[in-house]
Design a protein around this motif. Sequence first.
Motif, PDB file in Angstrom:
ATOM      1  N   UNK A   1      11.250   2.079   5.050  1.00 50.93           N
ATOM      2  CA  UNK A   1      10.012   1.348   4.212  1.00 50.93           C
ATOM      3  C   UNK A   1      10.065   0.984   2.805  1.00 50.93           C
ATOM      4  N   UNK A   2       9.648  -0.080   2.553  1.00 51.48           N
ATOM      5  CA  UNK A   2       9.897  -0.681   1.252  1.00 51.48           C
ATOM      6  C   UNK A   2       8.415  -0.971   0.510  1.00 51.48           C
ATOM      7  N   UNK A   3       8.188  -0.507  -0.568  1.00 49.79           N
ATOM      8  CA  UNK A   3       6.988  -0.273  -1.232  1.00 49.79           C
ATOM      9  C   UNK A   3       7.004  -1.483  -2.239  1.00 49.79           C
ATOM     10  N   UNK A   4       6.337  -2.553  -2.074  1.00 48.58           N
ATOM     11  CA  UNK A   4       6.004  -3.364  -3.000  1.00 48.58           C
ATOM     12  C   UNK A   4       5.155  -3.185  -3.895  1.00 48.58           C
ATOM     13  N   UNK A   5       5.773  -3.014  -5.330  1.00 50.03           N
ATOM     14  CA  UNK A   5       4.702  -2.597  -6.480  1.00 50.03           C
ATOM     15  C   UNK A   5       4.807  -3.799  -7.519  1.00 50.03           C
ATOM     16  N   UNK A   6       4.028  -4.799  -7.263  1.00 48.30           N
ATOM     17  CA  UNK A   6       3.888  -6.149  -8.067  1.00 48.30           C
ATOM     18  C   UNK A   6       4.139  -5.834  -9.578  1.00 48.30           C
ATOM     19  N   UNK A   7       5.002  -6.876 -10.012  1.00 51.16           N
ATOM     20  CA  UNK A   7       5.121  -6.752 -11.628  1.00 51.16           C
ATOM     21  C   UNK A   7       3.926  -6.557 -12.373  1.00 51.16           C
TER      22      UNK A   7
ATOM     23  N   UNK B   1       7.704   7.996  -5.898  1.00 52.33           N
ATOM     24  CA  UNK B   1       7.956   7.010  -4.922  1.00 52.33           C
ATOM     25  C   UNK B   1       7.382   7.196  -3.522  1.00 52.33           C
ATOM     26  N   UNK B   2       6.976   6.214  -2.983  1.00 53.18           N
ATOM     27  CA  UNK B   2       6.142   6.262  -1.608  1.00 53.18           C
ATOM     28  C   UNK B   2       7.407   6.314  -0.420  1.00 53.18           C
ATOM     29  N   UNK B   3       8.369   5.754  -0.933  1.00 56.12           N
ATOM     30  CA  UNK B   3       9.819   5.645  -0.098  1.00 56.12           C
ATOM     31  C   UNK B   3      11.047   5.584  -1.083  1.00 56.12           C
ATOM     32  N   UNK B   4      12.296   5.468  -0.252  1.00 57.76           N
ATOM     33  CA  UNK B   4      13.666   5.316  -0.861  1.00 57.76           C
ATOM     34  C   UNK B   4      13.705   4.290  -1.691  1.00 57.76           C
ATOM     35  N   UNK B   5      12.793   3.052  -1.070  1.00 62.75           N
ATOM     36  CA  UNK B   5      12.818   1.674  -1.986  1.00 62.75           C
ATOM     37  C   UNK B   5      11.653   1.164  -2.434  1.00 62.75           C
TER      38      UNK B   5
ATOM     39  N   UNK C   1       0.946  -1.185  -0.032  1.00 59.69           N
ATOM     40  CA  UNK C   1      -0.102  -0.141   0.071  1.00 59.69           C
ATOM     41  C   UNK C   1       0.835   1.243   0.040  1.00 59.69           C
ATOM     42  N   UNK C   2       0.744   2.108  -1.056  1.00 61.78           N
ATOM     43  CA  UNK C   2       1.422   3.303  -1.026  1.00 61.78           C
ATOM     44  C   UNK C   2       1.262   4.216   0.022  1.00 61.78           C
ATOM     45  N   UNK C   3      -0.021   4.406   0.621  1.00 64.72           N
ATOM     46  CA  UNK C   3      -0.378   5.117   1.763  1.00 64.72           C
ATOM     47  C   UNK C   3       0.378   4.580   3.148  1.00 64.72           C
ATOM     48  N   UNK C   4       0.255   3.366   3.217  1.00 61.39           N
ATOM     49  CA  UNK C   4       1.070   2.681   4.588  1.00 61.39           C
ATOM     50  C   UNK C   4       2.344   2.898   4.474  1.00 61.39           C
ATOM     51  N   UNK C   5       3.103   2.818   3.358  1.00 61.06           N
ATOM     52  CA  UNK C   5       4.404   2.987   3.220  1.00 61.06           C
ATOM     53  C   UNK C   5       4.800   4.410   3.504  1.00 61.06           C
ATOM     54  N   UNK C   6       4.115   5.386   2.946  1.00 59.65           N
ATOM     55  CA  UNK C   6       4.234   6.818   3.187  1.00 59.65           C
ATOM     56  C   UNK C   6       4.241   7.041   4.833  1.00 59.65           C
ATOM     57  N   UNK C   7       3.226   6.479   5.403  1.00 61.50           N
ATOM     58  CA  UNK C   7       2.746   6.817   6.834  1.00 61.50           C
ATOM     59  C   UNK C   7       4.103   6.266   7.554  1.00 61.50           C
ATOM     60  N   UNK C   8       4.412   5.148   7.310  1.00 57.34           N
ATOM     61  CA  UNK C   8       5.616   4.512   7.999  1.00 57.34           C
ATOM     62  C   UNK C   8       6.828   5.276   7.928  1.00 57.34           C
ATOM     63  N   UNK C   9       7.272   5.644   6.625  1.00 58.57           N
ATOM     64  CA  UNK C   9       8.385   6.630   6.425  1.00 58.57           C
ATOM     65  C   UNK C   9       8.360   7.865   6.993  1.00 58.57           C
ATOM     66  N   UNK C  10       7.155   8.404   7.354  1.00 59.71           N
ATOM     67  CA  UNK C  10       7.051   9.759   8.082  1.00 59.71           C
ATOM     68  C   UNK C  10       7.478   9.514   9.588  1.00 59.71           C
TER      69      UNK C  10
END
Length: 240
Positions: A200-206, A214-218, A186-195
Amino acid sequence: MSSQAEEPKRAAASRPILFFDIDNCLYPRSTKVHDLMADLIDKYFATHLGLSDQEAFRLHKEYYQNYGLAIEGLVRHHQIDPLDYNAKVDDALPLEGIIKRNPELRKLLEDIDTSKVKLWLLTNAYVTHGRRVVKLLGIDDLFEGLTYCDYSQMPIICKPHKDMYAKAMKEAGVERPEDCFFVDDSYGNVVGAKKLGWASVHLVEEGLPVPRTPASEYQIRHLEELRNIFPQFFKSSNEA
C-alpha cells in the motif's frame, strides 16, 4: 471500463492488480472537490434531519469517523434513501467546471505495462461519481474495472472495512493479497489495506502534513513517484 454492475471478474488473475483510489488521489486536493462535497453533505444533514448548521457539521464528522462514510451513519440511524443522498450530494457536484483532463496523469498510466499488472479503480463513492471523475480526467479507458461503494446494497460496505478489500479482490479477479498493490490518499484506507497484506502507498499531497506514524512502508508526495516504488510495472523501466 467494466464494473461490478456489468461483468465482475471472477477468475483467478494471471496478473497482479494495481488499485487506485479516485477522489483526492487521481486529482489534487487543491481542486476543492472535497470541500464542496463536505458542504453539500452538511446541507443534506441539516435539511433532512432538521439540524442546525453546527449540529449537522458535528454529526457529519462523527459518522465519517465512525463508519468511513457519512452516508453509512445516515442509513444506519436515520433510514435515509442512499440513492437520494447520492443524487443530492455526489452527483450534484459541478465537476465539469472543476476537473480537467490531465495529460501528465494519462502519460503516467500509459507508461504502466498492462501485460504485467491490471489497473483497477477502488473508490468509496458510488458508481456514477467514480465514472464521471475518471471520464473528466480523460483516463476512463485505461482501467479494466471499477469497484465502488454500492449505496443500493445493505449494509453499505466501504474502505477501510476488510469486506470492501475482499470485494475488490473478487471483482478484479485476484486471490492472493500479495498480488494487490494500492494507492490512496486516506491514512485509514492505506492502513486497512496494509493489514490485509496489500503493498500500500499513502499519497500525502505536497503541502499537507506528513503523519507522525506512516500508514505504510510507502509514502509519496506525487503519483509520479510510483515509477520508483514499483519499477517492475513500468514500460520505461523495463526498456531501460
